[in-house]
Design a protein around this motif. Structure first.
Motif, PDB file in Angstrom:
ATOM      1  N   SER A 156       0.854  -1.183   0.000  1.00  0.00           N
ATOM      2  CA  SER A 156       0.000   0.000   0.000  1.00  0.00           C
ATOM      3  C   SER A 156       0.894   1.239   0.000  1.00  0.00           C
ATOM      4  N   MET A 157       0.560   2.218  -0.834  1.00  0.00           N
ATOM      5  CA  MET A 157       1.499   3.318  -1.055  1.00  0.00           C
ATOM      6  C   MET A 157       1.380   4.467  -0.072  1.00  0.00           C
ATOM      7  N   ASP A 158       0.202   4.668   0.558  1.00  0.00           N
ATOM      8  CA  ASP A 158       0.090   5.839   1.421  1.00  0.00           C
ATOM      9  C   ASP A 158      -1.262   5.879   2.123  1.00  0.00           C
ATOM     10  N   LEU A 159      -1.359   6.814   3.042  1.00  0.00           N
ATOM     11  CA  LEU A 159      -2.622   7.150   3.707  1.00  0.00           C
ATOM     12  C   LEU A 159      -2.955   8.613   3.377  1.00  0.00           C
ATOM     13  N   GLU A 183     -12.789 -13.110   1.318  1.00  0.00           N
ATOM     14  CA  GLU A 183     -12.134 -13.917   0.267  1.00  0.00           C
ATOM     15  C   GLU A 183     -11.553 -13.040  -0.836  1.00  0.00           C
ATOM     16  N   VAL A 184     -12.300 -12.034  -1.268  1.00  0.00           N
ATOM     17  CA  VAL A 184     -11.792 -11.143  -2.319  1.00  0.00           C
ATOM     18  C   VAL A 184     -10.582 -10.363  -1.802  1.00  0.00           C
ATOM     19  N   ALA A 185     -10.684  -9.870  -0.569  1.00  0.00           N
ATOM     20  CA  ALA A 185      -9.566  -9.109   0.006  1.00  0.00           C
ATOM     21  C   ALA A 185      -8.295  -9.961   0.029  1.00  0.00           C
ATOM     22  N   ARG A 186      -8.430 -11.210   0.430  1.00  0.00           N
ATOM     23  CA  ARG A 186      -7.249 -12.076   0.520  1.00  0.00           C
ATOM     24  C   ARG A 186      -6.700 -12.453  -0.855  1.00  0.00           C
ATOM     25  N   SER A 187      -7.546 -12.450  -1.877  1.00  0.00           N
ATOM     26  CA  SER A 187      -7.058 -12.795  -3.207  1.00  0.00           C
ATOM     27  C   SER A 187      -6.313 -11.641  -3.866  1.00  0.00           C
ATOM     28  N   VAL A 188      -6.514 -10.414  -3.352  1.00  0.00           N
ATOM     29  CA  VAL A 188      -5.902  -9.228  -3.975  1.00  0.00           C
ATOM     30  C   VAL A 188      -4.789  -8.646  -3.108  1.00  0.00           C
ATOM     31  N   TYR A 189      -5.032  -8.468  -1.836  1.00  0.00           N
ATOM     32  CA  TYR A 189      -4.039  -7.873  -0.937  1.00  0.00           C
ATOM     33  C   TYR A 189      -3.126  -8.989  -0.415  1.00  0.00           C
ATOM     34  N   LYS A 190      -1.817  -8.815  -0.539  1.00  0.00           N
ATOM     35  CA  LYS A 190      -0.869  -9.889  -0.256  1.00  0.00           C
ATOM     36  C   LYS A 190       0.144  -9.498   0.827  1.00  0.00           C
ATOM     37  N   PRO A 191      -0.304  -9.463   2.083  1.00  0.00           N
ATOM     38  CA  PRO A 191       0.635  -9.134   3.161  1.00  0.00           C
ATOM     39  C   PRO A 191       1.744 -10.158   3.318  1.00  0.00           C
ATOM     40  N   GLU A 192       1.536 -11.399   2.848  1.00  0.00           N
ATOM     41  CA  GLU A 192       2.586 -12.401   2.983  1.00  0.00           C
ATOM     42  C   GLU A 192       3.824 -12.019   2.160  1.00  0.00           C
ATOM     43  N   ILE A 193       3.600 -11.408   0.984  1.00  0.00           N
ATOM     44  CA  ILE A 193       4.749 -10.934   0.195  1.00  0.00           C
ATOM     45  C   ILE A 193       5.405  -9.749   0.896  1.00  0.00           C
ATOM     46  N   ALA A 230       1.524   2.298   7.298  1.00  0.00           N
ATOM     47  CA  ALA A 230       0.805   2.741   6.103  1.00  0.00           C
ATOM     48  C   ALA A 230       0.999   1.818   4.914  1.00  0.00           C
ATOM     49  N   THR A 231       2.154   1.167   4.815  1.00  0.00           N
ATOM     50  CA  THR A 231       2.447   0.394   3.603  1.00  0.00           C
ATOM     51  C   THR A 231       2.012  -1.066   3.694  1.00  0.00           C
ATOM     52  N   TYR A 232       1.543  -1.499   4.868  1.00  0.00           N
ATOM     53  CA  TYR A 232       1.078  -2.878   5.016  1.00  0.00           C
ATOM     54  C   TYR A 232      -0.278  -3.018   4.297  1.00  0.00           C
ATOM     55  N   PRO A 233      -0.433  -4.003   3.414  1.00  0.00           N
ATOM     56  CA  PRO A 233      -1.705  -4.149   2.676  1.00  0.00           C
ATOM     57  C   PRO A 233      -2.763  -4.869   3.515  1.00  0.00           C
ATOM     58  N   TYR A 234      -3.484  -4.101   4.307  1.00  0.00           N
ATOM     59  CA  TYR A 234      -4.498  -4.657   5.218  1.00  0.00           C
ATOM     60  C   TYR A 234      -5.726  -5.135   4.450  1.00  0.00           C
ATOM     61  N   TYR A 235      -6.230  -6.320   4.820  1.00  0.00           N
ATOM     62  CA  TYR A 235      -7.473  -6.820   4.240  1.00  0.00           C
ATOM     63  C   TYR A 235      -8.625  -5.844   4.521  1.00  0.00           C
ATOM     64  N   SER A 236      -8.614  -5.246   5.705  1.00  0.00           N
ATOM     65  CA  SER A 236      -9.715  -4.348   6.073  1.00  0.00           C
ATOM     66  C   SER A 236      -9.776  -3.131   5.152  1.00  0.00           C
ATOM     67  N   ASP A 237      -8.636  -2.698   4.623  1.00  0.00           N
ATOM     68  CA  ASP A 237      -8.646  -1.598   3.649  1.00  0.00           C
ATOM     69  C   ASP A 237      -9.371  -2.041   2.377  1.00  0.00           C
ATOM     70  N   ALA A 238      -9.042  -3.257   1.938  1.00  0.00           N
ATOM     71  CA  ALA A 238      -9.695  -3.790   0.734  1.00  0.00           C
ATOM     72  C   ALA A 238     -11.205  -3.917   0.948  1.00  0.00           C
ATOM     73  N   VAL A 239     -11.597  -4.394   2.126  1.00  0.00           N
ATOM     74  CA  VAL A 239     -13.021  -4.587   2.404  1.00  0.00           C
ATOM     75  C   VAL A 239     -13.758  -3.253   2.373  1.00  0.00           C
ATOM     76  N   TRP A 240     -13.138  -2.178   2.864  1.00  0.00           N
ATOM     77  CA  TRP A 240     -13.819  -0.874   2.835  1.00  0.00           C
ATOM     78  C   TRP A 240     -14.141  -0.479   1.395  1.00  0.00           C
ATOM     79  N   TYR A 241     -13.175  -0.640   0.500  1.00  0.00           N
ATOM     80  CA  TYR A 241     -13.445  -0.296  -0.906  1.00  0.00           C
ATOM     81  C   TYR A 241     -14.575  -1.149  -1.468  1.00  0.00           C
TER      82      TYR A 241
END
Length: 434
Positions: free
Chosen positions: A86-89, A354-364, A322-333
């Protein structure tokens, strides 16, 4: 250095200050440190940028957070796009023309010193919109893309003030069904000129295009997205799932370089921001005057000419994770896509996860972070190692309409919003059914 599968890369971006991690990674040599030879190319608009990533013209890009999500669920276009970073807040604002501001001002509370009290609610705009409707004039505002943060933030602000920004349906993708305010797409760098031409009465966009309206004397920013939702998630770095699968070490190396760039941008209480402004002002990046970029990047924001206020977190690139790709950010969108009809039918809470986990990749992201810690380039405390990917629920005091958000319960959140689809509701013609 990681053994790279691909070392010559082209990344796309839009001329906005929040592309800064890409420019800084290039100029500070962080891509070079990873053995990457990167070319950064400005794109004409968000659609061209997304198409470039999907067709492989671009290896990755600075993206609207809604783009990877929408593409993955097949809204607008269909492609599996992921984000490891994630690039910024924050970083956006809503600006109205001088003419509209003069009509809003009588409705805006004042502080003891006579200046407008912020945050300014869209309730101050509602009588203006009503007067235009009474005269049979459409009230037009601009945003940058149908699945952009700017579209959802403008809609959020309008709805919080009692104005309906309109719905989408499978048969009508204008987003203007039952709208009090008509929203349409305008590329970010063209916003000020479009406002000046009178085609739109206001817009929602990232920097420096709100501050440029002030400098040019054509408009007044009435609210920042930090005032709508403190530390809201913004852009992401997007790549195709296929690219990540075929180039795992290159993906890690790119993520490492971007994390280092974000750390540099926020280091020592923003001590590097003046240097960042100089980089961003160059024609190959944002290409706007340093004086215009400087305000928001260095912690201030100018509303009316001369009304400069401290907004230290207007642009956040690393602090607050700010740069961690949180699933909760994806869910808000995804909730905003459902709220306004881009997701036409109800989905269970499990679908959002499920959609959040398929797109946001905190493991990487965390694998890249671990390499940086092991190399002595970052601290253990810089990263949220033990999170389950969901931020703590946002308290009501951090959101302009005082409606808290918890990414774990998206349908309950949708039910709590006064304007917007909820439950099994659908848009049929111009009617909300269900």
């Amino acid at each position: 250095m990681l053994p790279l599968e691909k070392d010559v890369l082209t990344f796309g971006f839009i001329k906005l200050t929040d592309m800064a991690p890409l420019a800084v990674a290039q100029e500070q040599g962080y891509f070079d440190d990873e053995g990457l030879f990167v070319t950064l190319e400005a794109q004409a608009n968000w659609k061209v940028l997304l198409d470039g990533v999907i067709d492989g013209t671009l290896d990755g890009a600075h993206m609207l957070a809604g783009q990877p999500l929408a593409a993955t669920i097949g809204y607008g276009t269909e492609a599996h796009i992921i984000t490891p970073f994630s690039m910024d807040l924050n970083g956006n604002g809503i600006t109205v023309s001088n003419e509209i501001w003069e009509q809003m001002k009588p409705n805006v509370p004042k502080m003891d010193d006579g200046r407008p009290q912020h945050p300014i609610s869209a309730e101050a705009l509602a009588p203006v919109v009503e007067s235009y409707r009474a005269e049979g004039k459409p009230f037009n505002m601009g945003m940058v893309f149908p699945v952009s943060t700017h579209n959802y933030e403008l809609r959020y602000w309008l709805a919080a003030g009692g104005l309906n920004p309109g719905y989408y349906s499978p048969d009508n993708i204008s987003g203007q069904i039952n709208a009090d305010v008509l929203l349409s797409v305008t590329p970010p760098p063209q916003m000020p000129a479009t406002l000046e031409a009178g085609t739109i009465y206001g817009y929602s966009v990232g920097e420096p295009w709100n501050q440029q309206a002030v400098i040019k004397g054509i408009g007044v920013p009435v609210v920042t997205d930090y005032e709508i939702w403190k530390n809201n998630p913004e852009k992401v770095f997007g790549i195709t799932a296929e690219f990540a699968e075929e180039n795992p070490n290159t993906t890690l190396a790119v993520t490492k370089a971007l994390i280092r760039a974000a750390m540099w941008l926020d280091a020592n209480d923003n001590a590097n921001r003046e240097a960042a402004v100089e980089i961003l002002s160059r024609s190959e990046y944002v290409g706007a005057d340093a004086d215009v970029i400087d305000n928001s990047m260095t912690g201030t924001f100018e509303y009316e000419p001369g009304d400069v206020r401290d907004v230290p977190d207007f642009n956040v690139f690393f602090r607050y994770f700010a740069t961690y790709p949180y699933y909760s950010d994806a869910v808000w969108y995804l909730t905003q896509m459902r709220r306004w009809g881009q997701i036409a039918e109800a989905r269970p809470d499990s679908w959002y996860d499920e959609v959040a986990r398929s797109v946001y990749k905190p493991e990487i992201y965390l694998e890249a972070a671990r390499l940086l810690v092991d190399e002595g380039l970052a601290e253990e405390a810089d990263f949220p190692w033990d999170t389950d990917g969901y931020r703590a629920a946002t308290p009501e005091g951090d959101i302009i309409d005082a409606i808290p958000y918890d990414g774990r319960t998206p349908n309950a959140y949708l039910d709590s919003l006064p304007i917007g689809l909820k439950g099994d509701q659908t848009v049929v013609g111009s009617e909300i059914q269900g």
